[in-house]
Scaffold this active site. Sequence first.
Site, PDB file in Angstrom:
ATOM      1  CG  ASP B  12      -2.307  -0.968   1.059  1.00 39.47           C
ATOM      2  OD1 ASP B  12      -1.933  -1.661   0.167  1.00 39.47           O
ATOM      3  OD2 ASP B  12      -2.816  -0.884   2.108  1.00 39.47           O
ATOM      4  CG  ASP B 131     -12.933  -3.814  -2.039  1.00 39.20           C
ATOM      5  OD1 ASP B 131     -12.350  -4.733  -2.235  1.00 39.20           O
ATOM      6  OD2 ASP B 131     -12.928  -2.727  -2.064  1.00 39.20           O
TER       7      ASP B 131
END
Lengths: 221, 258
Positions: B12, B131
Site C-alpha cells: 500500500d 470488495d
Amino acid sequence: MNKIAVIDYGMGNLHSVAKALEHVGAQLGQQTEIVVTPDPQLIAAADRVIFPGVGAIRDCMAEINRLDVGRIVRQAIETKPVFAICVGMQALMSRSEENGGVDCLGIIDGQVRYFGDALKDDTGQRLKVPHMGWNEVEQCTAHPLWKGVPDRSRFYFVHSYYVPHDEDSIERGVTGIAHYGKEIAAVISRPNLFATQFHPEKSQEAGLTLLRNFLQWDGKG
Amino acid sequence: MGLAKRIIPCLDCENGRVVKGVQFVDIRDAGDPVEVAKRYCDAGADEITFLDITASHEGRETTVHTVEAIASQVFIPLTVGGGIRTLEDIRAMLNAGADKVGINTAAVSNPDFVRAAAERFGSQCIVVAIDAKRVSGPDEEPRWEIFTHGGRNPTGLDAIDWARKMVEFGAGEILLTSMDKDGTKSGFDLALNRAVSRAVQVPIIASGGVGSLEHLADGILEGEADAVLAASIFHFQEYTIGEAKDFMAQRGIEVRKI
C-alpha cells in the site's frame, strides 16, 4: 554496440520488455541500445529484433498488416536473430482460431487453438482460462538460448490460445513444451528465430537468462 | 506438474511511500517501494501488487515515477491498483511499466469502462477488484454484496453476479477481497472465494484476512483460489515468502520455488 529493435505496432505494453533488455545488456557490460519503433529502416539497421504482442489476434494482425510488419519480420529472420513473444509467436503461425478465425503470417506452419471452456488436468481438476501464471517448461531440444536455464524452469504465461505440441512438432521446431490440460508449444525455434508463448521479460532469472543469451546469440540452432 | 499457485505480496503506497508499515529490520528504507518490491521479488514472490492510496492529483505523478522505478528493477508481473478511472490512467501505468491494472470503484460506477479497457489494452492486463461483504443472515443461503469506499458504501450488487458480469465485460482476473475479513487475520472468506471461483472461468486472487500460513493454503485448497494476496504477514516478517511456499508445498499445493 548491440542495437535491439522492439517492433512497436501499437499493441500493448512494450516497456517491460525494453526494461528487461536494458537490464540484461547492463549485466553483460555491453553497450546496448534499445529502440521501440514501427520504422522499417530502424528495424533493418538493428542487430537483433524483438517481435512482441499482446491482446486479441484480430487486432494484432490488423495492425501487423496495416504497417506491413510481416515483411519486416520476414526480412529480419533472414538476416538476424529475432525473438518473438506471446501473441508475437502466435502471429507467426498459419492461422488462429481466435476471433472466429484469423489468418496469421504463416512463417511457421501450424494452427493456434483455444484451450476450451471445459479444460481439465490429468486428475480431472478444472483448469482456469486464461492459462495465467508460472508453469514449467520442458526443454525438448537443445538450444544455445537454454544455456544456464535449468530444465523445467518456470516461466510466466498469460494466454487463452495455444500452439499444440504433437508428434511432428519437434520437426517443426518446438524447443520447449508446457502442460496445461494439453501439451502446448512453449518455445518454437528456427535459425534466427526463438519464439516463446511465455513472457521472458516477466519470468525473473529464467527469463532474463534467455534474454541475456539472446543478446549474444549468433542465430544458429 | 503444472501451473503453480501464486503468492502475491501487496504494497500500500501513498505519495510514493509504503504505508501500513513494512517492518524489515535489515532493509535500509522500509518506506521505499522499490526496495521493498525488489526484496519480495528476490524472496520468490510470484507477482507484486502495488495499491496506490494517494488522493491528490500531484501525488499520482509520483506514483507513475515509483511504478517506473519498480518496473526497471523487478522482472515479475506488476499490478497497479487504486484510483484507476480512465483509459488515460491505464495507459500511464502501462507505459510506466505496470503489467496489469486493478479497477475497483470505476467498474462499479461505470461497468462499460471495463469493457473499453479490455478492448483497448487486452483482458490480460485488466484485473477487476471486488470488495464484497456478506449480507445474508446466519441461517440463510450465503449472499454477498459489492461495497465501495473501503466497505462503507453498499451498492446492492450481488457479488457472484457482478463477478460474472465483469468477466463477460473482459476482466482477465478477479481480485476478491472480503470486507468482513480484511484486517482480521482470521483467514479468507472461503465460502465467498469458492462461490466466485466456481462462477467464472478466469483466475481468482483471494484477499483479506490472512494471519497465518494455514490461511494461505486454505485459500487455495478450500477457497479454490488461483493466487493468494497478503500484506501484513509478510511486511512484519512474521513469515517469509519462502516459508509460505514451503508450507503450501507440504499441503500438496504446487508452488514456484526459487
